[in-house]
Design a protein around this motif. Sequence first.
Motif, PDB file in Angstrom:
ATOM      1  N   LYS A 196       0.824  -1.223   0.000  1.00  0.00           N
ATOM      2  CA  LYS A 196       0.000   0.000   0.000  1.00  0.00           C
ATOM      3  C   LYS A 196       0.855   1.269   0.000  1.00  0.00           C
ATOM      4  CE  LYS A 196      -3.720  -2.298   2.532  1.00  0.00           C
ATOM      5  NZ  LYS A 196      -4.440  -2.387   3.838  1.00  0.00           N
ATOM      6  N   ALA A 197       2.120   1.137   0.320  1.00  0.00           N
ATOM      7  CA  ALA A 197       3.055   2.256   0.295  1.00  0.00           C
ATOM      8  C   ALA A 197       4.440   1.693   0.012  1.00  0.00           C
ATOM      9  CB  ALA A 197       3.044   3.012   1.623  1.00  0.00           C
ATOM     10  N   ARG A 198       5.306   2.532  -0.533  1.00  0.00           N
ATOM     11  CA  ARG A 198       6.686   2.124  -0.756  1.00  0.00           C
ATOM     12  C   ARG A 198       7.436   2.206   0.563  1.00  0.00           C
ATOM     13  NH1 ARG A 198       5.958  -0.584  -4.816  1.00  0.00           N
ATOM     14  NH2 ARG A 198       8.115  -0.438  -5.551  1.00  0.00           N
ATOM     15  N   VAL A 199       8.360   1.295   0.766  1.00  0.00           N
ATOM     16  CA  VAL A 199       9.185   1.276   1.971  1.00  0.00           C
ATOM     17  C   VAL A 199      10.617   1.606   1.567  1.00  0.00           C
ATOM     18  CG1 VAL A 199      10.000  -0.069   3.938  1.00  0.00           C
ATOM     19  CG2 VAL A 199       7.680  -0.437   3.049  1.00  0.00           C
ATOM     20  N   ILE A 200      11.113   2.721   2.053  1.00  0.00           N
ATOM     21  CA  ILE A 200      12.455   3.198   1.713  1.00  0.00           C
ATOM     22  C   ILE A 200      13.318   3.061   2.955  1.00  0.00           C
ATOM     23  CG2 ILE A 200      13.823   5.154   0.926  1.00  0.00           C
ATOM     24  CD1 ILE A 200      10.111   5.152   0.249  1.00  0.00           C
ATOM     25  N   ALA A 201      14.368   2.267   2.863  1.00  0.00           N
ATOM     26  CA  ALA A 201      15.216   1.978   4.014  1.00  0.00           C
ATOM     27  C   ALA A 201      16.436   2.882   4.016  1.00  0.00           C
ATOM     28  CB  ALA A 201      15.667   0.516   4.000  1.00  0.00           C
ATOM     29  N   GLY A 202      16.665   3.554   5.138  1.00  0.00           N
ATOM     30  CA  GLY A 202      17.877   4.334   5.302  1.00  0.00           C
ATOM     31  C   GLY A 202      19.066   3.415   5.528  1.00  0.00           C
ATOM     32  N   VAL A 203      20.086   3.535   4.681  1.00  0.00           N
ATOM     33  CA  VAL A 203      21.242   2.634   4.775  1.00  0.00           C
ATOM     34  C   VAL A 203      22.560   3.391   4.838  1.00  0.00           C
ATOM     35  CG1 VAL A 203      20.025   0.768   3.595  1.00  0.00           C
ATOM     36  CG2 VAL A 203      21.432   2.365   2.249  1.00  0.00           C
ATOM     37  N   GLY A 204      22.520   4.713   4.831  1.00  0.00           N
ATOM     38  CA  GLY A 204      23.748   5.482   4.766  1.00  0.00           C
ATOM     39  C   GLY A 204      24.493   5.539   6.084  1.00  0.00           C
ATOM     40  N   THR A 205      25.807   5.392   6.006  1.00  0.00           N
ATOM     41  CA  THR A 205      26.704   5.570   7.149  1.00  0.00           C
ATOM     42  C   THR A 205      27.952   6.290   6.638  1.00  0.00           C
ATOM     43  OG1 THR A 205      28.008   3.541   6.869  1.00  0.00           O
ATOM     44  CG2 THR A 205      25.918   3.346   8.067  1.00  0.00           C
ATOM     45  N   TYR A 206      28.928   6.461   7.519  1.00  0.00           N
ATOM     46  CA  TYR A 206      30.208   7.044   7.105  1.00  0.00           C
ATOM     47  C   TYR A 206      31.168   5.985   6.574  1.00  0.00           C
ATOM     48  CZ  TYR A 206      30.751   5.614  11.970  1.00  0.00           C
ATOM     49  OH  TYR A 206      30.698   4.915  13.145  1.00  0.00           O
ATOM     50  N   ASP A 207      30.734   4.731   6.540  1.00  0.00           N
ATOM     51  CA  ASP A 207      31.591   3.614   6.134  1.00  0.00           C
ATOM     52  C   ASP A 207      30.975   2.947   4.912  1.00  0.00           C
ATOM     53  OD1 ASP A 207      33.303   1.363   6.055  1.00  0.00           O
ATOM     54  OD2 ASP A 207      32.012   0.267   7.446  1.00  0.00           O
ATOM     55  N   THR A 208      31.672   2.964   3.798  1.00  0.00           N
ATOM     56  CA  THR A 208      31.103   2.427   2.565  1.00  0.00           C
ATOM     57  C   THR A 208      30.796   0.940   2.697  1.00  0.00           C
ATOM     58  OG1 THR A 208      32.312   4.081   1.285  1.00  0.00           O
ATOM     59  CG2 THR A 208      31.461   2.176   0.080  1.00  0.00           C
ATOM     60  N   ARG A 209      31.705   0.189   3.287  1.00  0.00           N
ATOM     61  CA  ARG A 209      31.443  -1.248   3.447  1.00  0.00           C
ATOM     62  C   ARG A 209      30.198  -1.489   4.300  1.00  0.00           C
ATOM     63  NH1 ARG A 209      37.064  -3.411   5.667  1.00  0.00           N
ATOM     64  NH2 ARG A 209      36.775  -1.466   6.822  1.00  0.00           N
ATOM     65  N   GLY A 210      30.062  -0.693   5.350  1.00  0.00           N
ATOM     66  CA  GLY A 210      28.887  -0.830   6.199  1.00  0.00           C
ATOM     67  C   GLY A 210      27.612  -0.464   5.476  1.00  0.00           C
ATOM     68  N   SER A 211      27.665   0.561   4.649  1.00  0.00           N
ATOM     69  CA  SER A 211      26.476   0.978   3.899  1.00  0.00           C
ATOM     70  C   SER A 211      26.095  -0.070   2.865  1.00  0.00           C
ATOM     71  CB  SER A 211      26.735   2.329   3.222  1.00  0.00           C
ATOM     72  OG  SER A 211      26.921   3.341   4.189  1.00  0.00           O
ATOM     73  N   VAL A 212      27.091  -0.661   2.206  1.00  0.00           N
ATOM     74  CA  VAL A 212      26.827  -1.737   1.250  1.00  0.00           C
ATOM     75  C   VAL A 212      26.147  -2.906   1.949  1.00  0.00           C
ATOM     76  CG1 VAL A 212      27.951  -3.535  -0.138  1.00  0.00           C
ATOM     77  CG2 VAL A 212      28.603  -1.129  -0.427  1.00  0.00           C
ATOM     78  N   HIS A 213      26.654  -3.271   3.107  1.00  0.00           N
ATOM     79  CA  HIS A 213      26.059  -4.375   3.878  1.00  0.00           C
ATOM     80  C   HIS A 213      24.615  -4.053   4.255  1.00  0.00           C
ATOM     81  CE1 HIS A 213      25.525  -7.538   6.837  1.00  0.00           C
ATOM     82  NE2 HIS A 213      25.233  -6.609   7.753  1.00  0.00           N
ATOM     83  N   ARG A 214      24.380  -2.849   4.754  1.00  0.00           N
ATOM     84  CA  ARG A 214      23.023  -2.467   5.161  1.00  0.00           C
ATOM     85  C   ARG A 214      22.073  -2.450   3.961  1.00  0.00           C
ATOM     86  NH1 ARG A 214      22.296   0.387  10.230  1.00  0.00           N
ATOM     87  NH2 ARG A 214      24.181   0.237  11.485  1.00  0.00           N
ATOM     88  N   ALA A 215      22.581  -2.036   2.811  1.00  0.00           N
ATOM     89  CA  ALA A 215      21.740  -2.039   1.610  1.00  0.00           C
ATOM     90  C   ALA A 215      21.304  -3.450   1.245  1.00  0.00           C
ATOM     91  CB  ALA A 215      22.505  -1.396   0.451  1.00  0.00           C
ATOM     92  N   ARG A 216      22.217  -4.386   1.328  1.00  0.00           N
ATOM     93  CA  ARG A 216      21.878  -5.772   0.995  1.00  0.00           C
ATOM     94  C   ARG A 216      20.911  -6.368   2.017  1.00  0.00           C
ATOM     95  NH1 ARG A 216      28.156  -7.092  -0.625  1.00  0.00           N
ATOM     96  NH2 ARG A 216      27.981  -6.475  -2.831  1.00  0.00           N
ATOM     97  N   VAL A 217      21.090  -6.020   3.282  1.00  0.00           N
ATOM     98  CA  VAL A 217      20.167  -6.488   4.318  1.00  0.00           C
ATOM     99  C   VAL A 217      18.771  -5.896   4.084  1.00  0.00           C
ATOM    100  CG1 VAL A 217      19.639  -6.372   6.786  1.00  0.00           C
ATOM    101  CG2 VAL A 217      21.963  -6.896   6.034  1.00  0.00           C
ATOM    102  N   ALA A 218      18.713  -4.631   3.714  1.00  0.00           N
ATOM    103  CA  ALA A 218      17.420  -3.993   3.445  1.00  0.00           C
ATOM    104  C   ALA A 218      16.727  -4.630   2.248  1.00  0.00           C
ATOM    105  CB  ALA A 218      17.618  -2.497   3.207  1.00  0.00           C
TER     106      ALA A 218
END
Length: 298
Positions: free
Chosen positions: A76-98
């Motif tokens: 019923k709505a789009r779900v947009i997950a915040g994945v940004g951090t100061y660490d690129t590897r961490g942000s990549v990991h969070r994006a895949r988890v999302a």
Amino acid sequence: MTTPDLLFGTNLVAMVSPMEADGTISASGLTSLVDHLLTMGCDGIVVAGTTGEAPTLTEAETDRLVRGVVAQVHGKARVIAGVGTYDTRGSVHRARVAEAAGADALLLVCPYYSKPTQAGIVAHCLAVAEATNLPVMLYDIPGRTGVAMDAATLTELAAHPRIRAVKDAKGDLFEAMSVMAATSLAYYCGIDELNLPYLASGATGLVSVVGNVVADRNADLIGAVRRGDLGTARALQTSLLPLTAAIMRTSQGAIMAKAALAELGVIPHATVRLPLLESAPEHLARLAAVLPALAVPA
């Protein structure tokens, strides 16, 4: 190509993360809040963004929140997950988890604290965009990150097929219009005080903190601008000024949005996590004075 309003929605809310009095995530509060947002006409929910207190959420809590919202909105709505951090590897990991959790899109803030060069920002964003198949909304908020995304950087990133939008909390409207004219990036206003001027200048929609309380009014505002009815749009924006000031111009948006939702009975508590503190009495009094007039549609 799918249009940005279908990828992300237009009337997005930067959702708070409901908590119990002890600071743990409130399952009942989350259910009640998502129901409230859907009922009020929200078509995009940003989970674990700034207003969701992302810096103090664990990865497990963020995953739980994304999965819970995805399951409840059921398309019923789009779900947009915040994945940004100061660490690129961490942000990549969070994006895949999302992506695994079922998110429809990603919100990627400019890396904070490290103050990378513009080339570093480009490399960071491209690495995250390449990590999943989800569309990406860049988040430009130099007041928090310490560095802005230059217009040239945004233009360069727009060439990536999955980087489709910008949440602009920079407030440089001329730059926003220039980037919109030069690229296919969709702009979303990330400053509630400037919702009307951004929409009137061509923004696709809003990512609103105040929308936690009045997503219905934001929907009306978007609709009025799209119809070219600027008189109605100005009246709506004027009607929202007291609430916007109470939430965005007192202590802090996440704090005051939670206070408003608790006052309305949508979430059980206004609990925030340190280093944030709950609203001071004078801020609560200001909020309580404006909520009655805005609790129902005009």
